[in-house]
Design an enzyme around this catalytic site. Structure first.
Site, PDB file in Angstrom:
ATOM      1  N   ASN A  22     -13.226   3.769  24.638  1.00  0.00           N
ATOM      2  CA  ASN A  22     -11.721   4.368  26.630  1.00  0.00           C
ATOM      3  C   ASN A  22     -10.758   4.717  25.652  1.00  0.00           C
ATOM      4  OD1 ASN A  22     -11.363   3.896  28.642  1.00  0.00           O
ATOM      5  ND2 ASN A  22     -10.813   1.897  28.949  1.00  0.00           N
ATOM      6  N   LYS A  24      -8.801   5.654  27.479  1.00  0.00           N
ATOM      7  CA  LYS A  24      -8.045   5.346  28.755  1.00  0.00           C
ATOM      8  C   LYS A  24      -6.940   6.950  29.982  1.00  0.00           C
ATOM      9  CE  LYS A  24      -8.017   1.149  27.985  1.00  0.00           C
ATOM     10  NZ  LYS A  24      -7.526  -0.793  28.176  1.00  0.00           N
ATOM     11  N   HIS A 109     -13.713  -0.545  36.313  1.00  0.00           N
ATOM     12  CA  HIS A 109     -12.623  -1.210  34.992  1.00  0.00           C
ATOM     13  C   HIS A 109     -11.655  -1.936  35.882  1.00  0.00           C
ATOM     14  CE1 HIS A 109     -10.204  -1.682  31.657  1.00  0.00           C
ATOM     15  NE2 HIS A 109     -10.623  -1.340  30.893  1.00  0.00           N
ATOM     16  N   GLU A 111      -8.392  -1.761  35.087  1.00  0.00           N
ATOM     17  CA  GLU A 111      -6.999  -1.767  35.615  1.00  0.00           C
ATOM     18  C   GLU A 111      -7.295  -0.494  36.880  1.00  0.00           C
ATOM     19  OE1 GLU A 111      -6.887   0.408  31.471  1.00  0.00           O
ATOM     20  OE2 GLU A 111      -6.306  -0.995  30.663  1.00  0.00           O
ATOM     21  N   GLU A 178     -15.089  -7.679  29.896  1.00  0.00           N
ATOM     22  CA  GLU A 178     -13.370  -7.312  29.503  1.00  0.00           C
ATOM     23  C   GLU A 178     -13.744  -8.796  29.971  1.00  0.00           C
ATOM     24  OE1 GLU A 178     -12.912  -3.609  28.118  1.00  0.00           O
ATOM     25  OE2 GLU A 178     -12.530  -3.652  30.118  1.00  0.00           O
ATOM     26  N   GLY A 184      -6.059  -5.180  25.431  1.00  0.00           N
ATOM     27  CA  GLY A 184      -4.768  -4.379  25.285  1.00  0.00           C
ATOM     28  C   GLY A 184      -3.406  -5.196  24.842  1.00  0.00           C
ATOM     29  N   SER A 217      -9.292  -6.263  22.777  1.00  0.00           N
ATOM     30  CA  SER A 217      -8.904  -6.335  21.460  1.00  0.00           C
ATOM     31  C   SER A 217      -9.812  -6.295  20.804  1.00  0.00           C
ATOM     32  CB  SER A 217      -8.229  -7.079  21.712  1.00  0.00           C
ATOM     33  OG  SER A 217      -6.909  -7.068  22.295  1.00  0.00           O
TER      34      SER A 217
END
Ligand code: PGA
Length: 254
Positions: A22, A24, A109, A111, A178, A184, A217
């Protein structure tokens, strides 16, 4: 062969392993091209048991669609709207994606949920639209640190799944667990715990063969351990998918 053993083997063989990058909001077309030059040659010995895909920014899709042609890497987008077209400034539709060879799309996701007001209701609409046009959605679910500390991990995930999956075809679906606090941050979820939560997700599905990935991660130095877990069928990789050698090591996990 004993029937139970046979059923077990059958189940093992149909859960597809999917390693997805991904990107991003990273990489211009020039940077994507450079990435592929380093990455694609590393796949010559990648075992056939695993599917590899890259979920890239919209502006990179066309270039990657051409560059990946004939390779074993599939193409994914990072979002899709539920209508085929319309007055939805800044959105993209499934026919626009499939026209250029996109096969997968990330939906929900954290985010998107956190920064762009994505709700379980819009996630559900996006999943159904993706499937209607033959895309395979990767549905992301996961809890925040605060929710985990409050002992709410199971209820949060159960609630997300219940709402997100209404009317969704579980024969054309990938789920990514996730934990938001692991994204991250370098703070990977303990592999045993990720395996436990993914097992729990599986109990809530009506198709036992849905591929369920872990994300958060995933790095070259922990991927082997993650992929050794029996419930984990793949990885959704952010930061470590941006660099060819690092993503190649993840794809070629042992
Ligand atoms: P990360 O991101 O690998 O950089 O933690 C994972 C993701 O957001 O899908």
């Amino acid at each position: 062969m004993h029937l139970v053993a046979l059923l077990f083997l059958t189940e093992l063989s149909v859960r597809k392993i999917v390693i997805a990058g991904n990107w991003k909001m990273f990489k211009t077309q020039a940077e994507s091209k450079e990435f592929l030059e380093g990455f694609l040659p590393s796949l010559v010995d990648t075992p056939q048991d695993r599917e590899v895909l890259l979920c890239v920014p919209f502006t990179d899709l066309n270039l990657l669609s051409q560059s990946l042609h004939g390779s074993r890497v599939n193409l994914g987008a990072q979002n899709v709207h539920w209508e085929d077209n319309g007055a939805y400034t800044g959105e993209i539709s499934a026919p626009m994606l499939t026209e250029i060879g996109v096969r997968y799309v990330i939906v929900g996701h954290s985010e998107r949920r956190q920064y762009f007001g994505e709700t379980d209701e819009t996630v559900n609409l996006r999943l159904k639209a993706a499937q209607k046009h033959g895309l395979t959605p990767i549905l992301c679910v996961g809890e925040t640190k605060q929710q985990r500390d409050a002992g709410e991990t199971e209820s949060i995930i159960t609630n997300q799944l219940q709402k997100d999956l209404v009317g969704v075809d579980q024969n054309n679906l990938i789920i990514a667990y996730e934990p938001i606090w692991a994204i991250g941050t370098g703070d990977t979820c303990e592999t045993i715990e990720a395996n436990r939560v993914i097992g729990l997700i599986r109990t809530q599905l009506n198709n036992p063969n849905v591929t369920i990935q872990y994300g958060g991660s995933v790095k070259p130095n922990n991927v082997d351990q993650i992929m050794a877990q029996p419930e984990i069928d793949g990885a959704l990789v952010g930061g470590a998918s941006l660099e060819p050698a690092s993503f190649a090591r993840i794809v070629n996990y042992q």
